[in-house]
Write an enzyme that holds these catalytic residues in place. Structure first.
Site, PDB file in Angstrom:
ATOM      1  N   GLU A 272       0.833  -1.206   0.000  1.00 58.16           N
ATOM      2  CA  GLU A 272       0.000   0.000   0.000  1.00 58.16           C
ATOM      3  C   GLU A 272       0.862   1.247   0.000  1.00 58.16           C
ATOM      4  O   GLU A 272       2.075   1.191   0.229  1.00 58.16           O
ATOM      5  CB  GLU A 272      -0.942   0.022   1.206  1.00 58.16           C
ATOM      6  N   ASN A 274       0.985   5.159   1.702  1.00 59.84           N
ATOM      7  CA  ASN A 274       0.503   6.102   2.710  1.00 59.84           C
ATOM      8  C   ASN A 274       0.839   7.505   2.231  1.00 59.84           C
ATOM      9  O   ASN A 274       2.018   7.849   2.101  1.00 59.84           O
ATOM     10  CB  ASN A 274       1.177   5.841   4.059  1.00 59.84           C
TER      11      ASN A 274
END
Length: 310
Positions: A272, A274
């Protein structure tokens, strides 16, 4: 620092003589972490001589942001990191730090982020959205179950057998209507902070937990952050390139952090992005910056100036 960069920073600093709002808190599940990040950012900006003030949208309406010279966004999770706040600031005509509306929204949506990476040919674990706890999982076990729009590893569970899937689904669904089931990758977890076009030294995460969950991040005393990470120069460069490709594929910009797994064969798997990582003096981005010779206050100012630099 290049002369061109110095001139850009001087022009940016000239634009920031008015008040700067440090956006913190908010209503997400990550509120307490955001308050800590925001307090650290606020103190750094004030030490650098900026007229910075704290602004918590839980305590005053967003409309009061009109007229600020800039907004430093330190709000993690939904409402701060998902594009909604960025859209409001654009409507108000207030420059802000970090990614724009699209990049923020895509990074926050783990499933659509994954689909985009797959379309770009970037390596990421297989994933499936489950709409109810009894829906069959098409992935081999073990898997990781997580809310599709949440941060700080909230609501995440490693599942070994199909019988445990409904309970894990309900844990994730308590945070989000969309639940993502993802292929489990065995190996070491790394994270790469990005500052503009620059990839900072990677960090290898070590925890006694099954994965780098909320407790491992914020409560455990045995979590270790290895920076330098121990990669050789070729692997470090390969990881930096992958992190940049993953970040900019989403339309993200400014600064952020990319989380990655490395399997036993040395293959990289994107987890992912951020777009507003933690910013306490013990958070991962400041750790990587320190390894690169960038102090916390300098890091914060660099991020701020990126909001108004051409």
């Amino acid at each position: 620092m290049s002369e061109q960069r110095q001139q850009a920073d001087k022009r940016a600093t000239a634009q920031l003589r008015g008040p700067i709002a440090v956006l913190l808190g908010g209503a997400s599940a990550e509120r307490e972490i955001s308050l800590r990040s925001g307090a650290a950012v606020l103190a750094a900006l004030q030490r650098r001589g900026y007229a910075a003030v704290a602004f918590d949208p839980q305590e005053q309406p967003l409309e009061r942001l009109r007229g600020y010279a800039c907004a430093f966004i330190a709000m993690h999770g939904r409402g701060g990191e998902d594009g909604t706040l960025q859209g409001a600031l654009e409507q108000f005509g207030v420059p802000y730090t970090g990614s724009g509306v699209l990049g923020s929204a895509l990074a926050m949506d783990k499933y659509r982020c994954k689909r985009l990476w797959q379309g770009c040919g970037l390596p990421t674990p297989a994933g499936q959205l489950l709409t109810d706890p009894d829906e069959p999982c098409a992935l081999p076990f073990p898997v990781i179950v997580k809310p599709a729009h949440e941060g700080s590893s909230l609501g995440m569970t490693r599942v070994e057998q199909p019988a445990a899937l409904p309970a894990a689904w309900r844990t994730a669904a308590a945070y989000d209507r969309q639940v993502l089931v993802e292929q489990w990758i065995s190996g070491e977890e790394y994270t790469v902070a990005l500052l503009g076009e620059r990839a900072l030294p990677s960090i290898r995460l070590e925890t006694s937990h099954d994965f780098f969950d909320f407790d491992a991040k914020y409560r455990a005393t045995d979590t270790k952050h290895h920076c330098p990470s121990g990669l050789d120069a070729a692997a470090e460069a390969e990881l930096a390139t992958l992190a940049r490709e993953a970040f900019y594929a989403l339309g993200a910009r400014g600064w952020g952090r990319v989380d990655v797994m490395r399997d036993s064969a040395g293959g990289w798997w994107l987890l992912e992005v951020n777009t507003i990582p933690g910013m306490t003096d013990h958070s991962l981005v400041p750790i990587a910056a320190a390894q690169a010779g960038i102090g916390f206050d300098e890091l914060v100012e660099h991020i701020l100036l990126g909001a108004v630099s051409p």
